[in-house]
Write an enzyme that holds these catalytic residues in place. Structure first.
Site, PDB file in Angstrom:
ATOM      1  N   CYS A  88      20.452 -14.581  26.089  1.00 28.25           N
ATOM      2  CA  CYS A  88      21.808 -13.674  24.479  1.00 28.25           C
ATOM      3  C   CYS A  88      20.680 -14.515  23.576  1.00 28.25           C
ATOM      4  CB  CYS A  88      22.380 -14.713  25.202  1.00 28.25           C
ATOM      5  SG  CYS A  88      23.060 -16.421  25.120  1.00 28.25           S
ATOM      6  N   ALA A  89      21.312 -15.014  22.484  1.00 26.19           N
ATOM      7  CA  ALA A  89      21.175 -15.617  21.227  1.00 26.19           C
ATOM      8  C   ALA A  89      20.380 -16.904  21.721  1.00 26.19           C
ATOM      9  CB  ALA A  89      21.706 -15.572  20.074  1.00 26.19           C
TER      10      ALA A  89
END
Length: 400
Positions: A88-89
């Site tokens: 993810c980020a």
């Protein structure tokens, strides 16, 4: 819609193995088959993702996994016959998603610190074909395709196109090599990353910017050395010569390292040429493209065929040389890239025809690099996340 960065994800009830960014990069470089589940929003995924020759990547945003009952159609998108790395980020959502999948029997792990961690990978690779004095290294940031150069000879070193996020790295590498970092040199006012020039200058390194770039409104020019066309900087027995090559920007400047490699900034890459619209926008792009054509023909392609070219970026379409660097001889690029043998009108039409989106946050990045905007370290790092998009084409022009 949920915002991943604003959410606190619960710790999974099952233990989730993590993979470091360097570990993942090593597997990709080794040619291993890698399967990624990218849990970011589709727009973020489409703009910027991890690629590789044997990388399979699927995008299923994290919010599909928030409910206790996950839709069967969602689960069907996740491969269940091999190991899957979730990312993810920043790493929080991926651990949560991996936990939800592991509870359902999937073989999963997750990427530490997500794409932020991926953006902190920075590798130094020796340019083996460099035949000048001393040793020349190419810095590579795979997340954005940013490239820099470290030339070392005697007890001195110079870095070209340093990144602010890696200020300490240049000093540490120089110390490890037993040399003093004497110069930090920028090719132009960058639009895709925050320059480390002023940070290194604060550490006692002599900062150098092109004199031609000052007219864009550089606020700190009197604190640095200004390089004019033909100026030379000495690193041991290696000479770095200033070569004016406007086009990408009005102040775009290349540096010829001991007659062997031309660090072209964003003027010429191993797979493409510069985009001409980041300084004056669409209205000034045609004139800048004509200027770029002249610079390439008269200042770059006039060099001996064996002179190596090393740009400040590479794209996913670029092919590394045998030594792992994104460098190529002038003669090879002329043979492989039709754009370099076109007449001016054809050249201008070509490079204006397929320009990718401008770099994310480029106006704030330019303002920061001019000294007109104060930007903290964390904000600076986040501003430059994503692809560089400084080339004129979305695909490689080499081999066309």
């Amino acid at each position: 819609m949920y915002n991943m960065d604003d959410m606190d994800f619960p710790t999974p009830d099952v233990e989730i193995e993590s993979v470091t960014p360097d570990g993942l990069k090593g597997r990709i470089d080794a040619g291993e088959e890698v399967t990624l589940l990218d849990a970011r929003m589709e727009s973020d995924y489409e703009e910027w993702k991890i690629d590789g020759e044997r990388v399979e990547s699927v995008n299923v945003p994290y919010f599909h996994f928030l409910d206790e009952e996950i839709d069967d159609d969602v689960l069907a998108e996740v491969p269940d016959d091999r190991e899957v790395t979730v990312l993810c980020a920043k790493g929080g959502a991926s651990e949560f998603v991996a936990g939800a999948l592991k509870e359902r029997g999937y073989d999963v792990n997750h990427l530490e610190e997500g794409m932020n961690g991926w953006a902190r990978i920075y590798e130094a690779v020796e340019i083996e074909r460099y035949d000048g004095a001393g040793t020349l290294y190419q810095y590579q940031r795979p997340s954005s395709g940013c490239l820099g150069y470290l030339v070392v000879d005697g007890d001195e070193a110079a870095v070209i196109d340093p990144l602010r996020a890696f200020t300490d790295r240049y000093l540490e590498d120089s110390a490890e090599l037993g040399v003093e970092l004497t110069y930090a040199i920028d090719t132009h006012i960058h639009a895709d990353h925050i320059s480390g020039l002023r940070n290194l200058a604060e550490e006692g390194v002599e900062g150098v910017i092109p004199e031609a770039a000052v007219d864009r409104g550089v606020t700190y020019a009197d604190e640095l050395t200004l390089a004019e066309d033909g100026d030379e900087f000495q690193i041991g027995d290696a000479t770095i010569e200033t070569v004016s090559t406007p086009g990408h920007t009005s102040g775009m400047t290349s540096y010829l390292i001991d007659g062997e490699l031309l660090a072209t900034g964003d003027g010429l890459f191993v797979e493409s040429v510069a985009r001409p619209d980041l300084e004056e926008g669409d209205e000034g792009a045609e004139d800048a493209a004509k200027q770029l054509y002249e610079s390439l023909q008269e200042r770059v392609l006039s060099l001996p065929d064996e002179t190596l070219i090393g740009g400040a970026h590479f794209s996913d379409a670029a092919e590394p040389a045998a030594d792992g660097t994104y460098t190529a001889p002038v003669g090879q690029l002329v043979d492989e890239m039709d754009a370099l043998t076109m007449d001016e009108a054809e050249f201008v039409e070509l490079i204006l025809s397929d320009m990718p989106p401008r770099p994310a946050n480029y106006e704030d990045i330019i303002a920061t690099n001019l000294g007109k905007r104060e930007t903290g370290d964390q904000e600076a790092f986040e501003l430059e996340l994503g692809p560089n998009n400084c080339a004129a084409s979305q695909e490689s022009l080499a081999g066309d």
